[in-house]
Design a protein around this motif. Structure first.
Motif, PDB file in Angstrom:
ATOM      1  N   GLY A 130       0.760  -1.234   0.000  1.00 11.28           N
ATOM      2  CA  GLY A 130       0.000   0.000   0.000  1.00 11.28           C
ATOM      3  C   GLY A 130       0.791   1.283   0.000  1.00 11.28           C
ATOM      4  N   THR A 131       2.047   1.243  -0.343  1.00 15.19           N
ATOM      5  CA  THR A 131       2.839   2.474  -0.316  1.00 15.19           C
ATOM      6  C   THR A 131       2.786   3.250  -1.623  1.00 15.19           C
ATOM      7  OG1 THR A 131       4.793   1.195  -0.962  1.00 15.19           O
ATOM      8  CG2 THR A 131       4.441   1.544   1.384  1.00 15.19           C
ATOM      9  N   ALA A 132       2.429   2.582  -2.720  1.00 11.73           N
ATOM     10  CA  ALA A 132       2.437   3.270  -4.004  1.00 11.73           C
ATOM     11  C   ALA A 132       1.198   2.990  -4.844  1.00 11.73           C
ATOM     12  CB  ALA A 132       3.699   2.885  -4.794  1.00 11.73           C
ATOM     13  N   ALA A 133       0.578   1.826  -4.706  1.00 17.00           N
ATOM     14  CA  ALA A 133      -0.629   1.514  -5.467  1.00 17.00           C
ATOM     15  C   ALA A 133      -1.784   2.405  -5.001  1.00 17.00           C
ATOM     16  CB  ALA A 133      -0.980   0.039  -5.304  1.00 17.00           C
ATOM     17  N   LEU A 134      -2.819   2.524  -5.820  1.00 14.57           N
ATOM     18  CA  LEU A 134      -3.948   3.387  -5.486  1.00 14.57           C
ATOM     19  C   LEU A 134      -4.639   2.923  -4.200  1.00 14.57           C
ATOM     20  CD1 LEU A 134      -5.697   5.786  -6.502  1.00 14.57           C
ATOM     21  CD2 LEU A 134      -7.162   4.082  -7.617  1.00 14.57           C
ATOM     22  N   TYR A 135      -4.893   1.616  -4.089  1.00 18.54           N
ATOM     23  CA  TYR A 135      -5.513   1.044  -2.889  1.00 18.54           C
ATOM     24  C   TYR A 135      -4.601  -0.035  -2.317  1.00 18.54           C
ATOM     25  CZ  TYR A 135      -9.669   2.927  -5.256  1.00 18.54           C
ATOM     26  OH  TYR A 135     -10.575   3.723  -5.917  1.00 18.54           O
ATOM     27  N   ASP A 136      -4.752  -0.310  -1.040  1.00 24.33           N
ATOM     28  CA  ASP A 136      -4.056  -1.465  -0.476  1.00 24.33           C
ATOM     29  C   ASP A 136      -5.021  -2.621  -0.210  1.00 24.33           C
ATOM     30  OD1 ASP A 136      -4.998   0.259   1.729  1.00 24.33           O
ATOM     31  OD2 ASP A 136      -4.147  -1.295   3.008  1.00 24.33           O
ATOM     32  N   ARG A 137      -6.330  -2.377  -0.323  1.00 25.30           N
ATOM     33  CA  ARG A 137      -7.337  -3.426  -0.247  1.00 25.30           C
ATOM     34  C   ARG A 137      -8.412  -3.110  -1.282  1.00 25.30           C
ATOM     35  NH1 ARG A 137      -3.912  -4.415   2.902  1.00 25.30           N
ATOM     36  NH2 ARG A 137      -4.033  -5.331   5.006  1.00 25.30           N
ATOM     37  N   SER A 138      -8.818  -4.117  -2.050  1.00 25.56           N
ATOM     38  CA  SER A 138      -9.843  -3.886  -3.065  1.00 25.56           C
ATOM     39  C   SER A 138     -10.597  -5.183  -3.333  1.00 25.56           C
ATOM     40  CB  SER A 138      -9.212  -3.380  -4.369  1.00 25.56           C
ATOM     41  OG  SER A 138     -10.183  -3.245  -5.396  1.00 25.56           O
ATOM     42  N   PHE A 139     -11.916  -5.061  -3.495  1.00 25.93           N
ATOM     43  CA  PHE A 139     -12.746  -6.199  -3.882  1.00 25.93           C
ATOM     44  C   PHE A 139     -13.760  -5.711  -4.904  1.00 25.93           C
ATOM     45  CE2 PHE A 139     -16.614  -8.725  -3.596  1.00 25.93           C
ATOM     46  CZ  PHE A 139     -16.111 -10.007  -3.731  1.00 25.93           C
ATOM     47  N   SER A 140     -13.825  -6.380  -6.041  1.00 30.96           N
ATOM     48  CA  SER A 140     -14.747  -5.997  -7.109  1.00 30.96           C
ATOM     49  C   SER A 140     -15.552  -7.206  -7.556  1.00 30.96           C
ATOM     50  CB  SER A 140     -13.990  -5.436  -8.320  1.00 30.96           C
ATOM     51  OG  SER A 140     -13.300  -4.255  -8.006  1.00 30.96           O
ATOM     52  N   THR A 141     -16.766  -6.954  -7.936  1.00 34.01           N
ATOM     53  CA  THR A 141     -17.596  -7.994  -8.548  1.00 34.01           C
ATOM     54  C   THR A 141     -18.524  -7.325  -9.553  1.00 34.01           C
ATOM     55  OG1 THR A 141     -19.063  -9.881  -8.108  1.00 34.01           O
ATOM     56  CG2 THR A 141     -19.453  -7.872  -6.829  1.00 34.01           C
ATOM     57  N   GLY A 142     -19.054  -8.109 -10.447  1.00 38.84           N
ATOM     58  CA  GLY A 142     -19.938  -7.545 -11.454  1.00 38.84           C
ATOM     59  C   GLY A 142     -20.241  -8.554 -12.532  1.00 38.84           C
ATOM     60  N   ILE A 143     -20.766  -8.049 -13.644  1.00 39.91           N
ATOM     61  CA  ILE A 143     -21.147  -8.930 -14.735  1.00 39.91           C
ATOM     62  C   ILE A 143     -21.084  -8.164 -16.051  1.00 39.91           C
ATOM     63  CG2 ILE A 143     -23.629  -8.399 -14.605  1.00 39.91           C
ATOM     64  CD1 ILE A 143     -24.077 -11.461 -15.048  1.00 39.91           C
ATOM     65  N   GLY A 144     -20.752  -8.869 -17.108  1.00 45.31           N
ATOM     66  CA  GLY A 144     -20.790  -8.316 -18.451  1.00 45.31           C
ATOM     67  C   GLY A 144     -21.786  -9.086 -19.296  1.00 45.31           C
ATOM     68  N   TYR A 145     -22.365  -8.398 -20.282  1.00 41.61           N
ATOM     69  CA  TYR A 145     -23.325  -9.033 -21.186  1.00 41.61           C
ATOM     70  C   TYR A 145     -22.958  -8.674 -22.618  1.00 41.61           C
ATOM     71  CZ  TYR A 145     -27.569  -9.891 -23.863  1.00 41.61           C
ATOM     72  OH  TYR A 145     -28.459 -10.314 -24.812  1.00 41.61           O
ATOM     73  N   TYR A 146     -22.750  -9.687 -23.450  1.00 41.28           N
ATOM     74  CA  TYR A 146     -22.416  -9.497 -24.855  1.00 41.28           C
ATOM     75  C   TYR A 146     -23.682  -9.635 -25.679  1.00 41.28           C
ATOM     76  CZ  TYR A 146     -17.560  -9.826 -23.468  1.00 41.28           C
ATOM     77  OH  TYR A 146     -16.346  -9.593 -22.878  1.00 41.28           O
ATOM     78  N   GLY A 147     -24.062  -8.563 -26.362  1.00 41.16           N
ATOM     79  CA  GLY A 147     -25.308  -8.540 -27.111  1.00 41.16           C
ATOM     80  C   GLY A 147     -25.107  -8.502 -28.602  1.00 41.16           C
ATOM     81  N   ARG A 148     -26.109  -8.046 -29.301  1.00 41.59           N
ATOM     82  CA  ARG A 148     -26.102  -8.052 -30.757  1.00 41.59           C
ATOM     83  C   ARG A 148     -25.057  -7.086 -31.312  1.00 41.59           C
ATOM     84  NH1 ARG A 148     -28.499  -3.822 -33.236  1.00 41.59           N
ATOM     85  NH2 ARG A 148     -29.406  -2.227 -31.885  1.00 41.59           N
ATOM     86  N   ASN A 149     -24.628  -7.350 -32.510  1.00 40.55           N
ATOM     87  CA  ASN A 149     -23.700  -6.456 -33.211  1.00 40.55           C
ATOM     88  C   ASN A 149     -22.458  -6.133 -32.392  1.00 40.55           C
ATOM     89  OD1 ASN A 149     -25.616  -6.460 -35.161  1.00 40.55           O
ATOM     90  ND2 ASN A 149     -26.023  -4.270 -35.138  1.00 40.55           N
ATOM     91  N   THR A 150     -22.019  -7.072 -31.571  1.00 40.65           N
ATOM     92  CA  THR A 150     -20.851  -6.904 -30.693  1.00 40.65           C
ATOM     93  C   THR A 150     -21.067  -5.827 -29.633  1.00 40.65           C
ATOM     94  OG1 THR A 150     -19.541  -5.268 -31.951  1.00 40.65           O
ATOM     95  CG2 THR A 150     -19.360  -7.574 -32.629  1.00 40.65           C
ATOM     96  N   ASP A 151     -22.304  -5.501 -29.319  1.00 40.23           N
ATOM     97  CA  ASP A 151     -22.574  -4.613 -28.187  1.00 40.23           C
ATOM     98  C   ASP A 151     -22.090  -5.273 -26.897  1.00 40.23           C
ATOM     99  OD1 ASP A 151     -23.778  -2.921 -29.959  1.00 40.23           O
ATOM    100  OD2 ASP A 151     -25.763  -2.971 -29.035  1.00 40.23           O
ATOM    101  N   LEU A 152     -21.823  -4.450 -25.887  1.00 41.79           N
ATOM    102  CA  LEU A 152     -21.353  -4.965 -24.609  1.00 41.79           C
ATOM    103  C   LEU A 152     -21.883  -4.082 -23.488  1.00 41.79           C
ATOM    104  CD1 LEU A 152     -19.538  -6.700 -22.751  1.00 41.79           C
ATOM    105  CD2 LEU A 152     -17.654  -5.153 -23.309  1.00 41.79           C
ATOM    106  N   ALA A 153     -22.479  -4.705 -22.477  1.00 39.60           N
ATOM    107  CA  ALA A 153     -22.923  -4.005 -21.282  1.00 39.60           C
ATOM    108  C   ALA A 153     -22.134  -4.510 -20.093  1.00 39.60           C
ATOM    109  CB  ALA A 153     -24.415  -4.229 -21.047  1.00 39.60           C
ATOM    110  N   GLY A 154     -21.900  -3.629 -19.114  1.00 42.22           N
ATOM    111  CA  GLY A 154     -21.159  -4.030 -17.928  1.00 42.22           C
ATOM    112  C   GLY A 154     -21.662  -3.325 -16.686  1.00 42.22           C
ATOM    113  N   LEU A 155     -21.693  -4.059 -15.574  1.00 42.84           N
ATOM    114  CA  LEU A 155     -22.037  -3.504 -14.277  1.00 42.84           C
ATOM    115  C   LEU A 155     -20.996  -3.983 -13.283  1.00 42.84           C
ATOM    116  CD1 LEU A 155     -23.929  -2.094 -12.216  1.00 42.84           C
ATOM    117  CD2 LEU A 155     -25.146  -4.281 -12.012  1.00 42.84           C
ATOM    118  N   GLY A 156     -20.351  -3.045 -12.576  1.00 39.61           N
ATOM    119  CA  GLY A 156     -19.319  -3.400 -11.617  1.00 39.61           C
ATOM    120  C   GLY A 156     -19.515  -2.706 -10.281  1.00 39.61           C
ATOM    121  N   LEU A 157     -19.186  -3.403  -9.188  1.00 36.35           N
ATOM    122  CA  LEU A 157     -19.248  -2.868  -7.829  1.00 36.35           C
ATOM    123  C   LEU A 157     -17.882  -3.073  -7.181  1.00 36.35           C
ATOM    124  CD1 LEU A 157     -22.604  -4.593  -6.782  1.00 36.35           C
ATOM    125  CD2 LEU A 157     -22.333  -2.291  -7.720  1.00 36.35           C
ATOM    126  N   ASN A 158     -17.357  -2.034  -6.519  1.00 29.83           N
ATOM    127  CA  ASN A 158     -16.035  -2.116  -5.907  1.00 29.83           C
ATOM    128  C   ASN A 158     -16.046  -1.568  -4.484  1.00 29.83           C
ATOM    129  OD1 ASN A 158     -13.301  -0.265  -5.439  1.00 29.83           O
ATOM    130  ND2 ASN A 158     -12.869  -2.337  -6.159  1.00 29.83           N
TER     131      ASN A 158
END
Length: 397
Positions: A312-340
């Motif tokens: 934790g002396t140089a990185a942005l955080y010294d503790r981090s937890f993320s979760t979420g989901i991505g969805y690949y749709g038509r015409n190579t569309d992409l949706a994403g939802l993330g929680l940190n």
């Protein structure tokens, strides 16, 4: 080696990613790498685009490019723009910036290739999007990569692969964020914009610079990736000073995948890293570990869980937890939802970040991505929280 190829998927289904031609070249390359960016439509199949922009305005240019590709030289010129508006009580409240890039690769021999990327990053106003969260009182990088660094030599490296496809080696000007702790939604050019959902924010990854990286298959499902790179690198002034100061960033990753043709969509890995202190005292020694698990369900849904810890002396955080989901749709569309959830040593409290985006693929060469971020309990101000609206555009020539 078919290990570590961005979006190298061989699936069936109407909108499933497919194995791009570049997968045959091998390499240590993630979704934000040159190899991924050279793959039309991010490797997705069954596009039904009504627009062909910008091909329709310069058909001769694209025909010339295709001729060079047949001779094993592939390149793109693209431009990305990002605008963001913040609801913070402090700071500028808005930011804009762009990235102009020229990148490509030459398959010089059957087992060897040269990769390059030159880019210019610039802000449109007083604040670049990368720093809008910081300017608004949050310990957050809200527009990853969209800074005002100017002209950069991001990549200039040689890739060598084993004849049996079991190993790959890269030497030269490398960007470790192309392959360290990546997953399918990691790219700030096509996926999430907040660093909390890009390369793990607990990793003190260096800027692109001189380094060496290697990957090897460990059986039919396991792999290992290691790198040593210049911890003091400055891509705006590339040099060989790493041989003088010896300040290095080191990483080792052990991972599992359902198959090496699905490495970034079905992937679980552990990354260990260490960064030397800078001789001039500007950076203390830092080290840590990161974990990531992402799995592609029904060839459309990608849930993910990612965590990290550092000294934790140089990185942005010294503790981090993320979760979420991505969805690949038509015409190579992409949706994403993330929680940190994140903590930073020396700063009391816990910060929560949410990001939601939808990438509209208007044509194979044009993407528009609106996004919404919300930062609750920002660590460097007394606000309860604030939202950021953003829109990103990318056009490829």
């Amino acid at each position: 080696m078919r290990l570590l190829i961005a979006l190298t998927l061989s699936l069936t289904g109407s909108f499933a990613p497919s194995l791009p031609a570049l997968a045959q070249t091998g390499g240590l390359s993630g979704p934000s790498s040159v190899e991924a960016d050279l793959t039309p439509g991010d490797g997705l199949t069954d596009p039904q685009f009504r627009s062909t922009f910008p091909r329709n305005i310069a058909p001769g240019w694209f025909a010339w490019k295709e001729g060079l590709a047949e001779k094993e030289f592939k390149f793109n010129i693209d431009y990305l723009a990002l605008g963001q508006s913040s609801g913070s009580d402090i700071g500028e409240g808005k930011a804009g910036g762009g990235i102009a890039r020229f990148y490509g690769g030459w398959q010089a021999t059957e087992l060897g290739s040269l990769t390059f990327k030159i880019e210019h990053r610039h802000a449109y106003g007083a604040v670049a999007p990368q720093f809008l969260g910081l300017d608004g009182g949050a310990l957050a990088i809200t527009g990853t990569a969209f800074n005002d660094n100017g002209t950069m030599l991001t990549n200039l490296f040689w890739t060598q692969r084993g004849a049996n496809g079991n190993w790959t080696l890269q030497v030269g000007q490398i960007d470790v964020t192309d392959f360290v702790d990546v997953y399918g939604l990691v790219s700030p050019y096509t996926g999430f914009q907040n660093l909390a959902f890009n390369t793990n924010p607990t990793i003190n990854a260096p800027n692109p610079g001189l380094g060496i990286a290697g990957g090897v298959k460990l059986g039919s499902n396991f792999y290992a990736v290691a790198s040593v790179a210049d911890a003091n690198a400055d891509p705006t002034q590339p040099d060989f000073k790493v041989f003088d100061h010896g300040n290095l960033f080191k990483s080792l990753e052990i991972g599992y995948t359902s198959g090496f043709d699905r490495i970034y969509f079905d992937n679980v890995h552990l990354t260990l890293w260490h960064a030397d202190a800078a001789d001039d005292g500007s950076r203390a020694e830092d080290y840590g570990a990161a974990f990531s698990a992402a799995w592609f369900i029904d060839n459309q849904w990608m849930p993910f869980v990612r965590a990290g810890w550092s000294k934790g002396t140089a990185a942005l955080y010294d503790r981090s937890f993320s979760t979420g989901i991505g969805y690949y749709g038509r015409n190579t569309d992409l949706a994403g939802l993330g929680l940190n959830w994140a903590q930073s040593r020396g700063v009391p409290g816990t910060q929560f970040t949410t990001e939601l985006f939808y990438r509209f693929s208007i044509s194979p060469g044009l993407q528009i991505t609106p996004s919404l971020q919300y930062i609750h309990n920002p660590l460097t101000s007394t606000q309860d929280g604030f939202a950021l609206l953003g829109i990103r555009a990318r056009v490829v020539f």
